[in-house]
Design a protein around this motif. Sequence first.
Motif, PDB file in Angstrom:
ATOM      1  N   SER A  58     -10.734  15.047 -34.180  1.00  0.00           N
ATOM      2  CA  SER A  58     -10.633  16.103 -34.456  1.00  0.00           C
ATOM      3  C   SER A  58      -8.599  16.174 -35.160  1.00  0.00           C
ATOM      4  O   SER A  58      -8.417  17.123 -35.713  1.00  0.00           O
ATOM      5  CB  SER A  58     -10.949  16.513 -33.237  1.00  0.00           C
ATOM      6  N   SER A 102     -11.572  21.015 -32.017  1.00  0.00           N
ATOM      7  CA  SER A 102     -12.281  20.350 -31.238  1.00  0.00           C
ATOM      8  C   SER A 102     -13.859  20.936 -31.223  1.00  0.00           C
ATOM      9  O   SER A 102     -14.596  22.263 -31.242  1.00  0.00           O
ATOM     10  CB  SER A 102     -11.975  21.062 -29.779  1.00  0.00           C
ATOM     11  N   GLN A 103     -14.477  19.426 -32.076  1.00  0.00           N
ATOM     12  CA  GLN A 103     -15.519  19.556 -31.903  1.00  0.00           C
ATOM     13  C   GLN A 103     -16.592  20.480 -30.703  1.00  0.00           C
ATOM     14  O   GLN A 103     -17.577  21.337 -30.678  1.00  0.00           O
ATOM     15  CB  GLN A 103     -16.648  18.400 -32.476  1.00  0.00           C
ATOM     16  N   SER A 104     -16.428  19.763 -29.507  1.00  0.00           N
ATOM     17  CA  SER A 104     -17.458  20.170 -28.543  1.00  0.00           C
ATOM     18  C   SER A 104     -16.826  21.520 -27.848  1.00  0.00           C
ATOM     19  O   SER A 104     -17.504  21.885 -27.178  1.00  0.00           O
ATOM     20  CB  SER A 104     -16.796  18.934 -27.945  1.00  0.00           C
ATOM     21  N   THR A 107     -13.060  19.172 -24.288  1.00  0.00           N
ATOM     22  CA  THR A 107     -12.118  17.892 -24.350  1.00  0.00           C
ATOM     23  C   THR A 107     -10.890  18.288 -23.824  1.00  0.00           C
ATOM     24  O   THR A 107     -10.259  19.166 -23.826  1.00  0.00           O
ATOM     25  CB  THR A 107     -11.561  17.360 -26.127  1.00  0.00           C
ATOM     26  N   SER A 155     -18.071  11.194 -34.287  1.00  0.00           N
ATOM     27  CA  SER A 155     -18.670  12.301 -35.364  1.00  0.00           C
ATOM     28  C   SER A 155     -18.051  11.845 -36.733  1.00  0.00           C
ATOM     29  O   SER A 155     -17.740  11.333 -37.384  1.00  0.00           O
ATOM     30  CB  SER A 155     -16.843  13.271 -34.758  1.00  0.00           C
ATOM     31  N   LYS A 240     -13.627   5.606 -37.371  1.00  0.00           N
ATOM     32  CA  LYS A 240     -15.321   5.193 -37.187  1.00  0.00           C
ATOM     33  C   LYS A 240     -15.985   3.849 -36.928  1.00  0.00           C
ATOM     34  O   LYS A 240     -16.578   3.051 -36.391  1.00  0.00           O
ATOM     35  CB  LYS A 240     -15.858   6.009 -38.830  1.00  0.00           C
ATOM     36  N   GLU A 243     -15.611   2.060 -33.782  1.00  0.00           N
ATOM     37  CA  GLU A 243     -16.127   2.442 -32.316  1.00  0.00           C
ATOM     38  C   GLU A 243     -17.788   2.199 -32.423  1.00  0.00           C
ATOM     39  O   GLU A 243     -17.912   2.713 -30.916  1.00  0.00           O
ATOM     40  CB  GLU A 243     -16.171   4.470 -32.381  1.00  0.00           C
TER      41      GLU A 243
HETATM   42  C1  F6R Z   1     -15.094  10.479 -32.318  1.00  0.00           C
HETATM   43  C2  F6R Z   1     -15.047  10.965 -31.772  1.00  0.00           C
HETATM   44  C3  F6R Z   1     -14.164  11.354 -30.757  1.00  0.00           C
HETATM   45  C4  F6R Z   1     -14.061  12.992 -30.539  1.00  0.00           C
HETATM   46  C5  F6R Z   1     -12.863  12.911 -29.511  1.00  0.00           C
HETATM   47  C6  F6R Z   1     -12.620  14.934 -29.501  1.00  0.00           C
HETATM   48  O1  F6R Z   1     -16.049   9.483 -33.766  1.00  0.00           O
HETATM   49  O2  F6R Z   1     -15.799  11.489 -31.631  1.00  0.00           O
HETATM   50  O3  F6R Z   1     -12.784  10.670 -31.690  1.00  0.00           O
HETATM   51  O4  F6R Z   1     -13.215  12.964 -31.876  1.00  0.00           O
HETATM   52  O5  F6R Z   1     -12.811  12.548 -28.286  1.00  0.00           O
HETATM   53  O6  F6R Z   1     -13.551  15.459 -29.819  1.00  0.00           O
HETATM   54  P1  F6R Z   1     -13.370  17.389 -29.515  1.00  0.00           P
HETATM   55  O7  F6R Z   1     -13.228  17.329 -31.149  1.00  0.00           O
HETATM   56  O8  F6R Z   1     -15.420  17.484 -29.253  1.00  0.00           O
HETATM   57  O9  F6R Z   1     -12.655  17.679 -28.532  1.00  0.00           O
END
Ligand code: F6R
Length: 359
Positions: A58, A102-104, A107, A155, A240, A243
């Motif tokens: 992100s 933030s995808q989730s 965080t 991600s 990528k 990890e």
């Molecule tokens: C890498 C990955 C992590 C997330 C990071 C933030 O592939 O997935 O680096 O991008 O932990 O997570 P979010 O976007 O959910 O806040």
Amino acid sequence: DKGTYPFYMLKEIDEQPNVMRRLAQVYLSETGEPVISDKLLNSMKQADRIYIVGAGTSYHAGLVGKRLFENLTQTPTEVHISSEFAYEQPILSKKPFFIFLSQSGETADSREVLVNVNAGGHESLTITNVQNSTLSREATYTLLLHAGPEIAVASTKAYTAQIAIEAILAKALGEADNQIVAQRFDVRHQLGLVATGIQAIVDEKKKLEDLAKSSFLKTPNAFYIGRGIDWSVSLEAALKLKEISYVQAEGFASGELKHGTIALIEKGTPVIGLITQEKTAGLTRSNLQETMARGAHIITIVSESLAKPGDDIILPDVDELMSPLLSVVPTQLIAYYTSLNKGLDVDRPRNLAKSVTVE
Ligand code: F6R
């Protein structure tokens, strides 16, 4: 459900053209104008500086966002790693506006920043894939990624969705401010080109599998290099690869290599050059030559209009600002196939969790 896919990551890579189309449907009108609430745009219009905050992938999407906001809106934009920002706060401008990526939406490092931002009485926007997530609930505004659940730990589609939304938002803000560059930036057309462009790349995945097998299975390390926006993508490309395939990889500003790090290049070290920006293409090519002279195995990922005979992966042309949406895709596939062909658990790499809820 991953259907016939061996791993979610490949499914999620393949979903990216559809995610681009969905975002155009959700966030653009019939005539291609951004549909963003007036309240959000008015808040952002008052800002003298944008602060983008995120972690990992992100954060990397934020680095691309900085270029989009600065080019299309002329608003100075800073990008910060959330775990650093929380305890080493930069001096804020008079009218800051915060964007949390933030995808989730869960965080902890990013949430810690948001708690402080709220305590300071500042307005914020969370761009997230998860409705009602903590960061969404606690920020002033939310824009959803509409990418569908992202199951693989690494991600992929969330990164491209974040960048696409940043592009739409920057277009909207720039237009609201009568910026000519924003008026000329046809975001709908660009997202259409991106969707077909990603499709063309994923349709040729066999080529990337062959490349992963021939160049990445045995190597202990690798470099992705580029300048400007290509450098930003190189950081994501390297993350990528690290990890999921456990190859020690660095994303590097290509001109900076010769100031020390080039000492690491040995016979056969893969150095992948990202070349999508006309003004720096020649310079990155010279930097690649410098590594080749030290034995590096060079690989190029190049936009069609900048391609030369002998280039490895050719990307369909899009606006230079949108190029990360295409250039990242071969790097996702290289990481995927390296991991797969090493026999690793692609979706669940060691030592990692999908959402990081500790600081
Ligand atoms: C890498 C990955 C992590 C997330 C990071 C933030 O592939 O997935 O680096 O991008 O932990 O997570 P979010 O976007 O959910 O806040």
